[in-house]
Structure formats: structure tokens, C-alpha cells
Design an enzyme around this catalytic site. Structure first.
Site, PDB file in Angstrom:
ATOM      1  N   THR A 104       1.040  -4.557   4.224  1.00  0.00           N
ATOM      2  CA  THR A 104       0.732  -4.927   5.610  1.00  0.00           C
ATOM      3  C   THR A 104       0.094  -6.305   5.748  1.00  0.00           C
ATOM      4  O   THR A 104       0.198  -6.932   6.799  1.00  0.00           O
ATOM      5  CB  THR A 104      -0.214  -3.889   6.249  1.00  0.00           C
ATOM      6  OG1 THR A 104      -1.441  -3.840   5.516  1.00  0.00           O
ATOM      7  CG2 THR A 104       0.433  -2.514   6.284  1.00  0.00           C
ATOM      8  N   ASP A 105      -0.577  -6.802   4.698  1.00  0.00           N
ATOM      9  CA  ASP A 105      -1.365  -8.023   4.858  1.00  0.00           C
ATOM     10  C   ASP A 105      -0.528  -9.226   5.277  1.00  0.00           C
ATOM     11  O   ASP A 105      -0.980 -10.048   6.070  1.00  0.00           O
ATOM     12  CB  ASP A 105      -2.119  -8.342   3.564  1.00  0.00           C
ATOM     13  CG  ASP A 105      -3.317  -7.423   3.346  1.00  0.00           C
ATOM     14  OD1 ASP A 105      -3.689  -6.706   4.294  1.00  0.00           O
ATOM     15  OD2 ASP A 105      -3.873  -7.423   2.236  1.00  0.00           O
ATOM     16  N   THR A 120       0.819  -1.215   0.000  1.00  0.00           N
ATOM     17  CA  THR A 120       0.000   0.000   0.000  1.00  0.00           C
ATOM     18  C   THR A 120       0.847   1.257   0.000  1.00  0.00           C
ATOM     19  O   THR A 120       0.493   2.252  -0.648  1.00  0.00           O
ATOM     20  CB  THR A 120      -0.933  -0.002   1.227  1.00  0.00           C
ATOM     21  OG1 THR A 120      -1.831  -1.113   1.121  1.00  0.00           O
ATOM     22  CG2 THR A 120      -1.749   1.280   1.305  1.00  0.00           C
ATOM     23  N   SER A 128      -0.276  -9.716  -0.522  1.00  0.00           N
ATOM     24  CA  SER A 128      -1.108 -10.914  -0.593  1.00  0.00           C
ATOM     25  C   SER A 128      -0.552 -11.916  -1.595  1.00  0.00           C
ATOM     26  O   SER A 128      -0.901 -13.103  -1.556  1.00  0.00           O
ATOM     27  CB  SER A 128      -2.548 -10.542  -0.971  1.00  0.00           C
ATOM     28  OG  SER A 128      -3.145  -9.766   0.042  1.00  0.00           O
ATOM     29  N   THR A 187      -2.264 -21.364  19.310  1.00  0.00           N
ATOM     30  CA  THR A 187      -3.590 -20.902  19.681  1.00  0.00           C
ATOM     31  C   THR A 187      -4.077 -19.883  18.663  1.00  0.00           C
ATOM     32  O   THR A 187      -3.309 -19.075  18.149  1.00  0.00           O
ATOM     33  CB  THR A 187      -3.615 -20.279  21.083  1.00  0.00           C
ATOM     34  OG1 THR A 187      -4.927 -19.757  21.340  1.00  0.00           O
ATOM     35  CG2 THR A 187      -2.598 -19.155  21.241  1.00  0.00           C
ATOM     36  N   GLN A 188      -5.366 -19.922  18.368  1.00  0.00           N
ATOM     37  CA  GLN A 188      -5.960 -18.934  17.477  1.00  0.00           C
ATOM     38  C   GLN A 188      -6.339 -17.653  18.227  1.00  0.00           C
ATOM     39  O   GLN A 188      -6.782 -16.687  17.624  1.00  0.00           O
ATOM     40  CB  GLN A 188      -7.191 -19.512  16.768  1.00  0.00           C
ATOM     41  CG  GLN A 188      -8.281 -20.034  17.673  1.00  0.00           C
ATOM     42  CD  GLN A 188      -9.368 -20.775  16.902  1.00  0.00           C
ATOM     43  OE1 GLN A 188     -10.499 -20.291  16.813  1.00  0.00           O
ATOM     44  NE2 GLN A 188      -9.044 -21.932  16.345  1.00  0.00           N
TER      45      GLN A 188
END
Length: 361
Positions: free
Chosen positions: A92-93, A12, A62, A292-293
Site C-alpha cells: 500500500t505504501d 503486506t 517501499s 498542492t500539498q
């Protein structure tokens, strides 16, 4: 005067148009030169000189792959001896993944690498890009932290501890399980005690022999990372054995590691068929990581029977590693050609400050 190498990879920060897409390196370089305080390759008032280079094809993050991580590392290694610090401009993704990967790839790092980007393009009148770019240059030149770091919204994080926490706000990144290494306000504040120590001189990348060894290793990695897959699988209510089997057996190139995003403190279903599918994957050489999520906290794999079931199936605790760090670390270790048993040992070892082993009760 410190000299900083800036590598523009897209994202971006350098995007324009509708829909947004990364501009060329030449266009981005010209745009930066128009920014207040950054003209003529100097950070005004800071005794910092910088040059802007670019990857062959700027990308929306991405579209980044492990091969791109290695290519970025190769480009930095190629100029490592010529500069005092480094800034990587990135979308940033998937910035957290790249920051984690670079931290593992750069064994022996004795200079500061800062990854940053923005939520709004530098080409916009209102943006966060200028502050992030100028701040990253200051961090790369002045902190003296021998790590791969991530800078966003005036805070500098350890790269393999940072995660994206907001899709829209300028405070897009945080480090849920480890404090910030530095902050930039009216003054620069560095938490020196939190930073990793510099490597011994013989193991540092400033040693020509060690730098050459890294370049050779990265060349091998560029081919190796295309030969296997490491998926991430999020657990959810009702997940069944066929989902595991489809991912493990249906993914190409073949799966050599699997990051499980488990519930809570590392828990999963006790369904025998589901656990059986994981157990068969483990027996086939797939390294299973129990992450862990949940955004913050640590895995306590033996605290509940539902976590113990994953452990009996062969999963190993990720403790407080981010999923991004688990994925990048698995790929880094597998690219070295290590056997699954050795990868498991290394995954629960602290290589670059990515894990807090004493955090598990």
C-alpha cells in the site's frame, strides 16, 4: 467464465514473520488456495477463473522504483492476450504511484487492470486481505472498465486519482478529486458514465500489432527510466534557494523534472533567491510541476502573487493531479525522449483521466 491473471508483487497482503516481509509466490499461491471461496483457481459462485503468478522478487512497496513499474507492465503485456482482466497485488505504501504509472504506460488499454493490497496480511486470522483480493477479482472480471484502477475497502477508484489517506485503517485509500468508479456491496454498482471510453479497435491493445508496439516501447523504457531523476520537493516555511540547488544539481542521475508540493492553491515563497533557483532549473530543462500539498482541491497558480511567482519561475499548474500522478506522468513523458517544451504541453493535457482542466477558475 472470465479468466483473470493475478500478479503478486509482494506487499503486506503476502507478508509473514516478525518483522513482516513478503513471502515467495509459491507460498502465497498456496495460502490463497486455502481461503474460503478461492480454492482450485475459482472464485466460487462468480464464474471467475484465476491464476496467480509473481514477479521475480516480491518486494515491500517501499522498495519499488520506476524500473519495477516498467517490469510489472512488461509482465502484464506478456500475457495480455490470454486473459480477460488483471489484478496486481501490491504494497500500500507506494500503490498510488504504481497505479498512476501503469495508467500511463498502458496506452490503448481495453481490459480492466485492478491494483489492490491490504493493511493486514492474508496470513492473519483477522485481515482485510481476503475481501480486497476477492473483490478485486470481481471488479476485474465484471466491471468492463478499460482502465488501470485501484480497489480497496469495497470501492474501485481510477488508479491515477487514488491516494493513500490512512496508515492504519482498512479504508486506506480515497480519490479526493474524482468519484469512485464502482462499489461492491450486496450488489456490484458501476458508474459507467465516469469511466473512460474504450479505445478504437485499431488503437486497442487487443490488436496484436498495437500490443507488440507496446512491448517494444516498454523495452525502451526499461533502459530510459534509469537515465534521469524526477524528485518531489515539499515546500515549507523557511525553505531557501540552497535546498532547491542541492536537489536539482546534486541528484544523480540528473534531474529532468521536479514536482513541487506547494502551499494551498499552488503558492510558494516570494523570496527572490528561492525563485531564482527555480528559474535557473527551468532554464536548464527541468520541468517544474506546481502541485498542492493539500489532499483535495486544485491549483490556481495565478490566484495569488505567491503562486504567480512560481509561474514566472517556469512552474506549470498541475491543476488537480495527485503528486503521484504528476511524478509518474513526468517519468512516462521523459522516458519517451520528449523535449521539455513538449513535456509541458502534455503535462497539462488529459492523457488518462488524471486531470480536470476545467477545474481551474
Amino acid at each position: 467464465m472470465k479468466s483473470i491473471y493475478v500478479l503478486y508483487t509482494g506487499g503486506t497482503i503476502g507478508s509473514a514473520g516478525d518483522p513482516l516481509a513478503p513471502m515467495s509466490t509459491a507460498q502465497f499461491r498456496a495460502l490463497v488456495n486455502q481461503m474460503p471461496g478461492l480454492s482450485d483457481g475459482l472464485v466460487q459462485g462468480e464464474q471467475i477463473r484465476y491464476v496467480i503468478d509473481g514477479t521475480p522478487q516480491p518486494l515491500d512497496s517501499s522498495n519499488m522504483t520506476p524500473s519495477d513499474w516498467v517490469a510489472i507492465a512488461q509482465q502484464l503485456a506478456g500475457v495480455y492476450a490470454d486473459y480477460d482482466g488483471f489484478v496486481v497485488l501490491h504494497g500500500t505504501d507506494t500503490m498510488g504511484y504504481t497505479a498512476s504509472a501503469l495508467s500511463f504506460l498502458f496506452q490503448g488499454l481495453d481490459k480492466t487492470v485492478v491494483i489492490t493490497g491490504s493493511q493486514l496480511p492474508l496470513s492473519y486470522t483477522v485481515n482485510d486481505a481476503l475481501a480486497n483480493l476477492s473483490g478485486a477479482l470481481v471488479m476485474a472480471a465484471k466491471t468492463g472498465i478499460p482502465e488501470v484502477t485501484l480497489y480497496f475497502d469495497f470501492l474501485l477508484f481510477r488508479g491515477n486519482r487514488a491516494v493513500k489517506v490512512n496508515a492504519n485503517a482498512v479504508h486506506a485509500f480515497d480519490s479526493p478529486n474524482f468519484p469512485a468508479l464502482a462499489a461492491l456491496g450486496t450488489q456490484l454498482t458501476v458508474q459507467t458514465a465516469l469511466a473512460l471510453p474504450p479505445p478504437p479497435a485499431a488503437q486497442a491493445l487487443s490488436s496484436p500489432g498495437r500490443l507488440q508496439a507496446l512491448k517494444e516501447q516498454l523495452q525502451r523504457f526499461s533502459a530510459a527510466v534509469t537515465e534521469f531523476s524526477v524528485p518531489i520537493m515539499s515546500l515549507y516555511p523557511g525553505i531557501n534557494a540552497s535546498t532547491v540547488e542541492a536537489i536539482v544539481n546534486g541528484t544523480r542521475p540528473p534531474v529532468s523534472g521536479l514536482v513541487l508540493l506547494a502551499f494551498g492553491a499552488g503558492n510558494g515563497p516570494s523570496n527572490p533567491a528561492f525563485l531564482g533557483a527555480l528559474s535557473r532549473a527551468n532554464a536548464g530543462g527541468v520541468v517544474l510541476m506546481d502541485n498542492t500539498q493539500v489532499l483535495a482541491g486544485t491549483v490556481s497558480i495565478d490566484a495569488y502573487a505567491t503562486g504567480e511567482g512560481l509561474a514566472k519561475a517556469g512552474a506549470i499548474s498541475a491543476y488537480d493531479m495527485t503528486p503521484e500522478a504528476s511524478l509518474a506522468k513526468l517519468i512516462y513523458l521523459r522516458a519517451q525522449g520528449l523535449a521539455p517544451a513538449e513535456i509541458k504541453v502534455q503535462m497539462v493535457s488529459d492523457l488518462r483521466g488524471e486531470i480536470t482542466l476545467e477545474s481551474q477558475p
